[in-house]
Design a protein around this motif. Structure first.
Motif, PDB file in Angstrom:
ATOM      1  N   SER A   1       0.882  -1.166   0.094  1.00 47.12           N
ATOM      2  CA  SER A   1      -0.195  -0.107   0.011  1.00 47.12           C
ATOM      3  C   SER A   1       0.805   1.352   0.018  1.00 47.12           C
ATOM      4  CB  SER A   1      -1.138   0.171   1.118  1.00 47.12           C
ATOM      5  OG  SER A   1      -2.089  -0.950   1.080  1.00 47.12           O
TER       6      SER A   1
ATOM      7  N   LEU B   1       3.195   1.542  -3.316  1.00 44.01           N
ATOM      8  CA  LEU B   1       2.650   1.917  -4.456  1.00 44.01           C
ATOM      9  C   LEU B   1       2.060   2.999  -4.402  1.00 44.01           C
ATOM     10  CD1 LEU B   1       0.934  -1.597  -5.521  1.00 44.01           C
ATOM     11  CD2 LEU B   1       2.581  -0.394  -6.499  1.00 44.01           C
ATOM     12  N   ALA B   2       1.233   3.555  -3.176  1.00 46.38           N
ATOM     13  CA  ALA B   2       0.814   4.859  -3.126  1.00 46.38           C
ATOM     14  C   ALA B   2       1.838   6.056  -3.540  1.00 46.38           C
ATOM     15  CB  ALA B   2      -0.065   4.978  -1.833  1.00 46.38           C
TER      16      ALA B   2
ATOM     17  N   VAL C   1       2.566   6.142  -7.373  1.00 49.42           N
ATOM     18  CA  VAL C   1       1.420   6.709  -8.105  1.00 49.42           C
ATOM     19  C   VAL C   1       1.242   8.187  -7.762  1.00 49.42           C
ATOM     20  CG1 VAL C   1       0.502   4.628  -8.942  1.00 49.42           C
ATOM     21  CG2 VAL C   1      -0.446   5.805  -6.894  1.00 49.42           C
ATOM     22  N   ARG C   2       1.908   8.686  -6.803  1.00 51.79           N
ATOM     23  CA  ARG C   2       1.342  10.102  -6.292  1.00 51.79           C
ATOM     24  C   ARG C   2       1.411  10.972  -7.283  1.00 51.79           C
ATOM     25  NH1 ARG C   2       6.694   9.548  -5.321  1.00 51.79           N
ATOM     26  NH2 ARG C   2       8.085  11.173  -5.669  1.00 51.79           N
TER      27      ARG C   2
ATOM     28  N   ARG D   1      -5.679  10.876 -10.784  1.00 53.20           N
ATOM     29  CA  ARG D   1      -6.281   9.969  -9.924  1.00 53.20           C
ATOM     30  C   ARG D   1      -7.140   9.018 -10.682  1.00 53.20           C
ATOM     31  NH1 ARG D   1      -2.463   9.727  -7.406  1.00 53.20           N
ATOM     32  NH2 ARG D   1      -2.370  10.881  -5.438  1.00 53.20           N
TER      33      ARG D   1
ATOM     34  N   VAL E   1      -5.161   6.151 -11.983  1.00 58.93           N
ATOM     35  CA  VAL E   1      -4.773   5.155 -10.839  1.00 58.93           C
ATOM     36  C   VAL E   1      -6.141   4.398 -10.728  1.00 58.93           C
ATOM     37  CG1 VAL E   1      -4.271   4.919  -8.446  1.00 58.93           C
ATOM     38  CG2 VAL E   1      -3.324   6.687  -9.853  1.00 58.93           C
TER      39      VAL E   1
ATOM     40  N   PRO F   1      -3.425   0.626  -3.999  1.00 59.27           N
ATOM     41  CA  PRO F   1      -3.418   1.982  -4.539  1.00 59.27           C
ATOM     42  C   PRO F   1      -4.813   2.369  -4.505  1.00 59.27           C
ATOM     43  CG  PRO F   1      -2.927   0.821  -6.462  1.00 59.27           C
ATOM     44  CD  PRO F   1      -2.788  -0.253  -5.317  1.00 59.27           C
TER      45      PRO F   1
END
Length: 190
Positions: free
Chosen positions: A52, A55-56, A59-60, A64, A67, A104
């Motif tokens: 978590s 991956l978060a 992809v920041r 969105r 994602v 994510p």
């Protein structure tokens, strides 16, 4: 839009916990011991927990919508893989792919959902998403278990692919594309 996010939360949580109700059916169907089938749930949970934050972080900077649609596309593909699995190892790989998609999803879904609504209704939005996730345990898993016992364990997994596809299409069509950090004006007043 909120309905699509709620359905996605319901589907991911059902996918995570569904094997609990299908342990014996999967064990018999794939001819593997029950502890191995139990690892389908444990391995999933550990994968989400471990993946978590990385991956978060990874992809920041990704919009969105991308994602969320990517996570839901992975959910659909992995659910189809799982429904068609003829071996334990293929089922395990599909489950781990679903877990990697879920990691994510939860990091992004909440902020996206509340950003779509006016501040005075955001608490209700969070509550609705929480209820959707909780319904997976009190509705999704029992109905999936019943369906699996009526036919075979793959049937409820295939249903999850369909639910994931509905969520994917809804979010792909309705969610505005915004980059992290951009101020998005609420789309719906409440």
């Amino acid at each position: 839009m909120l309905g699509g996010l709620m359905l996605a939360a319901f589907t991911f949580n059902t996918a995570e916990n569904l094997p609990v109700g299908l342990l014996e059916l999967i064990s018999e169907g794939l001819r593997v011991p029950l502890p191995a089938v139990g690892f389908l749930v444990t391995g999933y949970g550990v994968t989400v927990a471990e993946a978590s934050v990385p991956l978060a972080h990874a992809v920041r900077a990704v919009p969105r919508r991308h994602v969320l649609t990517g996570a839901l596309a992975a959910l659909v593909v992995s659910s189809l893989m799982a429904a068609l699995a003829t071996s334990y190892w293929l089922l395990l790989a599909a489950r781990l792919l679903t877990a990697l998609a879920q990691a994510p999803f939860w990091a992004v879904m909440g902020p996206v959902a509340v950003g779509l609504f006016a501040p005075e209704v955001r608490g209700r939005v969070v509550a609705a998403l929480s209820v959707a996730g909780s319904l997976a345990l009190v509705l999704g898993v029992p109905v999936g278990t019943w369906l699996g016992r009526q036919s075979h364990w793959q049937a409820p997994v295939a249903v999850l692919a369909v639910l994931g596809l509905v969520s994917l299409v809804t979010i792909a069509v309705l969610l505005p594309t915004s980059c992290p950090g951009e101020e998005v004006l609420p789309v719906w007043p409440g």
